[in-house]
Structure formats: structure tokens, C-alpha cells
Design a protein around this motif. Sequence first.
Motif, PDB file in Angstrom:
ATOM      1  N   LYS A   4       0.825  -1.304  -0.024  1.00  0.00           N
ATOM      2  CA  LYS A   4       0.142   0.178  -0.069  1.00  0.00           C
ATOM      3  C   LYS A   4       0.785   1.187  -0.058  1.00  0.00           C
ATOM      4  CE  LYS A   4      -4.013  -1.972   2.257  1.00  0.00           C
ATOM      5  NZ  LYS A   4      -4.940  -1.908   3.617  1.00  0.00           N
ATOM      6  N   PHE A   5       1.856   1.175   0.761  1.00  0.00           N
ATOM      7  CA  PHE A   5       2.827   2.312   0.932  1.00  0.00           C
ATOM      8  C   PHE A   5       4.075   2.498   0.133  1.00  0.00           C
ATOM      9  CE2 PHE A   5       0.865   1.120   5.024  1.00  0.00           C
ATOM     10  CZ  PHE A   5       0.002   2.292   5.035  1.00  0.00           C
ATOM     11  N   ASN A   6       4.570   1.202  -0.622  1.00  0.00           N
ATOM     12  CA  ASN A   6       5.737   1.371  -1.366  1.00  0.00           C
ATOM     13  C   ASN A   6       5.411   1.772  -2.830  1.00  0.00           C
ATOM     14  OD1 ASN A   6       7.376   0.355   0.653  1.00  0.00           O
ATOM     15  ND2 ASN A   6       7.260  -1.684   0.137  1.00  0.00           N
ATOM     16  N   LYS A   7       6.417   1.983  -3.415  1.00  0.00           N
ATOM     17  CA  LYS A   7       6.231   2.423  -4.993  1.00  0.00           C
ATOM     18  C   LYS A   7       5.632   1.346  -5.651  1.00  0.00           C
ATOM     19  CE  LYS A   7       8.830   4.400  -8.807  1.00  0.00           C
ATOM     20  NZ  LYS A   7      10.000   4.611  -9.407  1.00  0.00           N
ATOM     21  N   LYS A   8       4.849   1.564  -6.565  1.00  0.00           N
ATOM     22  CA  LYS A   8       3.837   0.503  -7.267  1.00  0.00           C
ATOM     23  C   LYS A   8       5.067   0.283  -8.794  1.00  0.00           C
ATOM     24  CE  LYS A   8       0.185   0.683  -4.656  1.00  0.00           C
ATOM     25  NZ  LYS A   8       0.732   1.694  -3.790  1.00  0.00           N
ATOM     26  N   THR A   9       5.307  -0.986  -8.511  1.00  0.00           N
ATOM     27  CA  THR A   9       6.238  -1.530  -9.751  1.00  0.00           C
ATOM     28  C   THR A   9       5.623  -2.969 -10.443  1.00  0.00           C
ATOM     29  OG1 THR A   9       7.624  -2.807  -8.336  1.00  0.00           O
ATOM     30  CG2 THR A   9       8.164  -0.247  -8.907  1.00  0.00           C
ATOM     31  N   ARG A  10       6.009  -3.269 -11.426  1.00  0.00           N
ATOM     32  CA  ARG A  10       5.492  -4.218 -11.993  1.00  0.00           C
ATOM     33  C   ARG A  10       5.923  -5.482 -11.315  1.00  0.00           C
ATOM     34  NH1 ARG A  10       6.943  -6.464 -18.118  1.00  0.00           N
ATOM     35  NH2 ARG A  10       5.657  -8.491 -18.174  1.00  0.00           N
ATOM     36  N   LYS A  11       7.021  -5.623 -10.785  1.00  0.00           N
ATOM     37  CA  LYS A  11       7.511  -6.746 -10.000  1.00  0.00           C
ATOM     38  C   LYS A  11       6.945  -7.049  -8.641  1.00  0.00           C
ATOM     39  CE  LYS A  11      12.015  -8.630  -8.441  1.00  0.00           C
ATOM     40  NZ  LYS A  11      13.460  -8.234  -8.218  1.00  0.00           N
ATOM     41  N   ARG A  12       6.648  -5.650  -7.998  1.00  0.00           N
ATOM     42  CA  ARG A  12       5.787  -5.735  -6.844  1.00  0.00           C
ATOM     43  C   ARG A  12       4.455  -6.358  -7.043  1.00  0.00           C
ATOM     44  NH1 ARG A  12       8.390  -1.078  -4.426  1.00  0.00           N
ATOM     45  NH2 ARG A  12       9.775  -1.839  -2.774  1.00  0.00           N
ATOM     46  N   GLU A  13       3.680  -5.950  -8.053  1.00  0.00           N
ATOM     47  CA  GLU A  13       2.471  -6.444  -8.391  1.00  0.00           C
ATOM     48  C   GLU A  13       2.266  -7.934  -8.606  1.00  0.00           C
ATOM     49  OE1 GLU A  13       1.062  -4.513 -11.855  1.00  0.00           O
ATOM     50  OE2 GLU A  13       0.683  -2.355 -10.933  1.00  0.00           O
ATOM     51  N   LYS A  14       3.527  -8.625  -9.198  1.00  0.00           N
ATOM     52  CA  LYS A  14       3.588  -9.952  -9.339  1.00  0.00           C
ATOM     53  C   LYS A  14       3.877 -10.576  -8.071  1.00  0.00           C
ATOM     54  CE  LYS A  14       5.359 -10.457 -14.222  1.00  0.00           C
ATOM     55  NZ  LYS A  14       6.310 -10.816 -14.972  1.00  0.00           N
ATOM     56  N   MET A  15       4.355  -9.995  -7.383  1.00  0.00           N
ATOM     57  CA  MET A  15       4.801 -10.251  -5.937  1.00  0.00           C
ATOM     58  C   MET A  15       3.608 -10.706  -5.118  1.00  0.00           C
ATOM     59  SD  MET A  15       7.234 -11.678  -4.107  1.00  0.00           S
ATOM     60  CE  MET A  15       7.649 -11.993  -2.423  1.00  0.00           C
ATOM     61  N   VAL A  16       2.582  -9.619  -5.045  1.00  0.00           N
ATOM     62  CA  VAL A  16       1.368  -9.648  -4.493  1.00  0.00           C
ATOM     63  C   VAL A  16       0.468 -10.876  -5.041  1.00  0.00           C
ATOM     64  CG1 VAL A  16      -0.644  -8.218  -4.025  1.00  0.00           C
ATOM     65  CG2 VAL A  16       1.763  -7.176  -3.714  1.00  0.00           C
ATOM     66  N   GLU A  17       0.413 -10.877  -6.242  1.00  0.00           N
ATOM     67  CA  GLU A  17      -0.240 -11.940  -6.864  1.00  0.00           C
ATOM     68  C   GLU A  17       0.125 -13.434  -6.149  1.00  0.00           C
ATOM     69  OE1 GLU A  17      -0.222 -11.343 -10.982  1.00  0.00           O
ATOM     70  OE2 GLU A  17      -1.395  -9.536 -10.886  1.00  0.00           O
ATOM     71  N   LYS A  18       1.512 -13.464  -6.229  1.00  0.00           N
ATOM     72  CA  LYS A  18       2.045 -14.771  -5.845  1.00  0.00           C
ATOM     73  C   LYS A  18       1.776 -15.091  -4.238  1.00  0.00           C
ATOM     74  CE  LYS A  18       6.422 -17.065  -6.908  1.00  0.00           C
ATOM     75  NZ  LYS A  18       7.840 -17.043  -7.180  1.00  0.00           N
ATOM     76  N   VAL A  19       1.771 -13.896  -3.631  1.00  0.00           N
ATOM     77  CA  VAL A  19       1.545 -14.174  -2.122  1.00  0.00           C
ATOM     78  C   VAL A  19       0.089 -14.416  -2.043  1.00  0.00           C
ATOM     79  CG1 VAL A  19       1.349 -12.816  -0.056  1.00  0.00           C
ATOM     80  CG2 VAL A  19       3.507 -12.674  -1.276  1.00  0.00           C
ATOM     81  N   LYS A  20      -0.856 -13.995  -2.875  1.00  0.00           N
ATOM     82  CA  LYS A  20      -2.223 -14.350  -2.461  1.00  0.00           C
ATOM     83  C   LYS A  20      -2.371 -15.943  -2.828  1.00  0.00           C
ATOM     84  CE  LYS A  20      -4.250  -9.814  -3.785  1.00  0.00           C
ATOM     85  NZ  LYS A  20      -5.104  -8.966  -4.817  1.00  0.00           N
TER      86      LYS A  20
END
Length: 726
Positions: A248-264
Motif C-alpha cells: 500500500k505504501f511502497n512504490k507501485k512497480t510491475r515486480k511488486r504487483e507480481k509479488m502480491v499476486e504470488k503471495v495471494k
Amino acid sequence: MVRHNNQLPNNLTQLQNLIKRDPGSYKEEFHQQLAHFETTLEIFNLNPTQYSKKLDEQAMFLAQVSQCYLNEMKFFPQKIVDVLKTHNTILHNDMRLSLCKCLILLRNKNFITPFDLLELFFQLLKCQDKYLRDFLKTHIITDIKNINMKHKDMKFNSTLQNFIFSMLRDSNARAAKLSLDILVELYQKNIWNDHKTVNIIADIGCFSKVTKVMVASLKFFLGKDEEEKEDSDSDDEIDPRDTMISNKFNKKTRKREKMVEKVKKVAKKMKKKKQKAPSFNFSALHIINNPQGFSEKLFKQLESSNERFEVKLMMLDVISRLIGLHNLFLFNYYPFIARLLMPHQREVTRILQFAAQASHELIPPDVIEPVMKAIANNFITERNSTDVMAVGLNAVREICSRCPLAIDEDLLRDLVQYKSYKEKSVMMAARSLIQLYRQSMPNLLHKKDRGRPTEASLELKSKKYGEIEIKSHIPGSEILLEKSQLKDKKKNIKKQKKGDDSDSEDWIDVASSDSEIEIPTDSEYSDNEGIEEEESDNECGNNEDENINESSINNEDTPQENESVNLKTRKILKAKHNKTHEKEEKTKQAREIAMETIFTDDDFKRIEAAQVKKQIKGIKRKNVIEEETDSNGELVQLSAIENIHKKRKHDKNARLETVMKGREEREKYGYKDRRKSINCSKTNREKRKTKNFQMVRHKAKGKIKRSFKDKQIAFRNYLIKQKKMR
């Protein structure tokens, strides 16, 4: 209903559909097709090697409509079975497969018993048709699984098991191997996971003359449990909640989005795992009826075997696991494996693993001595490389974690000297050995290697060979009594505080009551360090008294020294007496509380925390070795022996490979070309980046702002130059 008699004999699909709708109206057509089938079958028996399409179609048609005419179809399955039994090896592949499918269809309609069909299919496994063998194997496993789906049919299972076991002894290697594969798969699917299946594989499969059957049986016993099969991915260690909040607070990057999907996805898997009931599946080695006889027979086969080296390694692995799991005595195993312990030996780390797996507390030290000497002489010497030395020390540690008496005091102290070796891999391996004996038998170590004594180390008692320590109480349960006493004291203090005006005295009592259970600080340890070390060094009271008497005799020169020695001895004896008295009181309290109360989960948590505190007390953080050996596991992990504290990727290619792997899914580093089209022109500033430095040097130099003094000097030089030119 309109009937098309002229078309029905030729169109079997249409006739099949009509018979299923109205069997009575088309009985004549059915009898006609049945007569055709019998005629075609007689012709086929004259030349069974040829494929008969007509017989194939008619047999399948009759199998489809067999439930409509039960009386007429009584002998139909037996006719097909007779054909397969008589001509099974010479039949055409397609014809054989088609007849097998007919029988499966009839089996589903209960025209043939499952045992008769499976017995036939096991005999057909000898045919040289790979597709048919795979097809039959799948059907056999599925059929047995469906029969045992709701409840296990013990009579059917027992009859079929006996038949399959006879197939394992068959002279045909192909049929024996497939029969074993079916048994193994049924065991892994928890259909036939009883001790009878395991023991037949052990008694017949492991001693088969066919190498493939023997290897498959050994692999079965080397298989892993369900919990070990599940890959422990690093994703499971990620906390999904923390990742979601940080996103929510970090910079939105493509790598972070993939990481969030993986964590879900991982969070969903973890939720499913929690909802599932835990499965406790023991490996096959646990349910062998006679492990001692099986291991002796297998070792005898190994000694006289002419198989290739990989097969011998598998035999060694099975024997070592049996010895470790069941605490067996197979004394000839250790000299045999000691001959293979050489640094240049192929798969030597695995052989070291087998030596560690085959060690347990009941092995006499003189029996395992050849293995320890072979490792010490061949691996842990400075003429070898550091990796070999580290592997040898790790192997010694794994053996000693299971059999602490395997090494004598002199050899242990020699190996411990490598704790200050120049190479980190050897140094860490030696320190892990020190850490092991600090927790098991610290009296074998030199006094300086035992570390600062803790409550847990003082309670340790070195066991002799075959000695078993039986606890009459739950260790650490005395903490529960102390807490209850503390609560009672606090209640009494509060009551006294209400009735009495003097607050200071009450506060003093609370402090004194708290101090009884307070953890000693470093300063307290430093004051009593000499006493505790003296006790840990000399566990037996007689030895300690002898040392005290000797010191008092040696120091009889001056009266002052004699008095100081006497004071010291009194202090030591008093401290020792207090310690033993406290220990007796604690065990008495623990017995009382175990007899009177029923422990809850919270009580067990407190006991566990108290036991952990005992190990932590008096230990400095910097002295704690990070690597701890897990000796609770039944099997030795190969990584524990090959664990070398060293950066393995030291060559350039390996380093580049990791660098390129880290650059995947990452934006290109450096200057970003922000042109919308690649064919567009660049600015002068961008072009300047690609030019040679000598071409743009004058421009870079001209833009520098000069000071007033530099301008004066430059102007002076200019005037001098102009004057000379005149």
C-alpha cells in the motif's frame, strides 16, 4: 414402431440403440448377430494371427447389449477369455486390445468376476505389446481402487494379493516387474498399505534374480514419507498480510504487483493446508516383521553381489536405514563400509551418510571404531583439501549425534583443535562438533571448550554404554509450583498492606520474593563462574574432594596461603551442598505437582519456556554457534554432511549466471531513451554521449567558469604572446 430389417444386420450401431430401447422387439435380430459371432469366431480360430474387423465389431456389439439378454449371454464372456488364454502371445495387437476392452465392459456389467478378469490380465502382462501392458496396468489399479472405495473387501484382497505375489516369482521378467509396480502404486495410493504387502516386497522383491525387480523393490523402501514429498518452497515462509500492507505504501512497480499476486496464491494454499487434517504416513521400513533377519540377508547378498556400483549403494542405504530405525546389531557392516571411506571413492559423501544412518546409541564403541578411524585418518588431515576436511568433520558430527560414545576423549580433543583453522569451512565444522558435545557430554571436551555453564549443562549427566535415564517427573514442572507460591505471597502482601500503614516493609518483601525466581545476570555469573566451572569439570564428588585435598596439600608453604585455600574449599563445598539440596527440592516439587494436578496447554508452554531459559542462562550471544545439528530426524540429510561454509560460485561463469538471473523481469539499467519512436532524431546532448571524448573536450572545457585570477593569468599570457608577435 417402424422396423428396417433390411438395414439392421449391416448397421450394428443403429441396432444396438434400438435393442437398448426395446429388447423384446429385436430379439430375433440379436439371435442372428449372436449366430454370426459364433461362426466368425470359429473362422478366426483357424488363423488367429490376422486381425478380424468383423469379429471386433460383433464382439463389441454383443458386449454393449449383453445386459438386455442375460440368459443368452451367459457363456459369451468365457468364449472371449478362452480366445485370449489360448492365443494370447500370437494375437494381433489391435485384436487383443479390442477383446480386453470387451471384457472390461462385461466386468462393469457383472458378467465376469473381478478376480477372474484380473488373473487373466496379469497373464497378459507377458505379451510384447507396450501399449497393452500400460492399458492393463491402469485398469488393474483403478479396478482394485474402486472395489476398496467404500469398504475394504478383505477376502478379495487376500486372494488377489496371493496371486500377485506368485507373479513376482514368475520367470518372465516383464510380468514380474509390472506386478511389482502395481503393488507399489497400490501401497502409495493407500489401498494396500498393510504389512503383508511390505513384507512380501521385502522377502521376494529385494532378493529377486531379476535386477530390475530388485532395484524397484529397493527404491520402494528408499521412498519418502508424504510430509517429505511436499516441497517446502520459500514462498510458504512469506507472511501474506505483511506483503499486502507494505504494497500500500511502497512504490507501485510491475515486480511488486507480481509479488502480491504470488503471495495471494500462497495464502490460499496455506489456508487449505490448515483446513486439511494432518496425515501420518509411516515409511515401509517401519512395518517390516523381521528387520534383523531382513538386514542380515540383504547384507549377505551385498557381499556376494556382482551388480553395478549404483545397485550396491542402494543396498547399503536400505541396510543403514534399517539399522538406524530399529536399533539393529549388524557388526560386519561397519568394517565393510570403512573400507570404502576414501576421499577419491565415488559417491563418498553418500557412503558417509550411510555410516551416520547406521549408528545408534546401542552400538558398542569398539564396533564403530574402524569407521571413526577411517574418517579421521583419510579425511581430517592437512594433506587433504579443506573441503575434504570439512566433510570428514561433518560426518563425525552426524555419527556422534546418534552415538555419542563413538569417539574417545583423545580423538575428540584432537579434532576440536581445528576450531581455529585458517579456512572457514573447517573451522565451522569443528565448532559444530564442540556445540554438539556441549549439549550432550561436555565432560569429554577440554575445560576451555565447554563454554559458560548453564542450568541445563549442569543438569546433564554423562551416560555410560547402554544406560537409560528414566525420569520420575516432568523436567521443568517445578516452575508451576514457584508461580503459584509467588501468587500466594503477593496476595498475602496485599492483605497486609490494607491492614498496615507501613508500605516500605511490604515493598521489601515483594522484592525478596521476586528475587527468588529472578534469572541471574552476567555479573552474578561472573562472581560464581569459578565455582560453576569447577562443578562442571568434576561431576563426581569424590574427584572434586580429591582435587581440593591435593590443592590444600600443595599449598602448605605459608599459613596465609593455607588459610585462603581452606576458605576457598569451604566455599566450594558449601556451594556444592546448596546446589544438590536445591536440585533435590526441585525434583520433589515436580513429583508432587505431577501427582496432584492435571497439566493444561498453558502449563506445558510455561514448562517449555523454563527449559529454554535454562539453556540460555549464562550464555553470551557472540559465543552461540549459528549452525545447530538436528539429531532428532530418523534419516541423515546429505546436505548436513556436504554443508561447507564457503562461497561455491567462485568462477566467473557461475557469477555471471547469477547476475543475469537477477536481471530477469527488471528494467534496463542506465540511460533511458524516452523517444516515442526509435526512428526519431536525437538531441545534440544525446548525440554527444556517443561521440569520442576528444571531439567534445573543448566544449566541456569552455563551459567551466574561471576565477578572476585565472582570467588575469590568461589575459597576461595573451598580451605577452601579442607582444612577441610584433
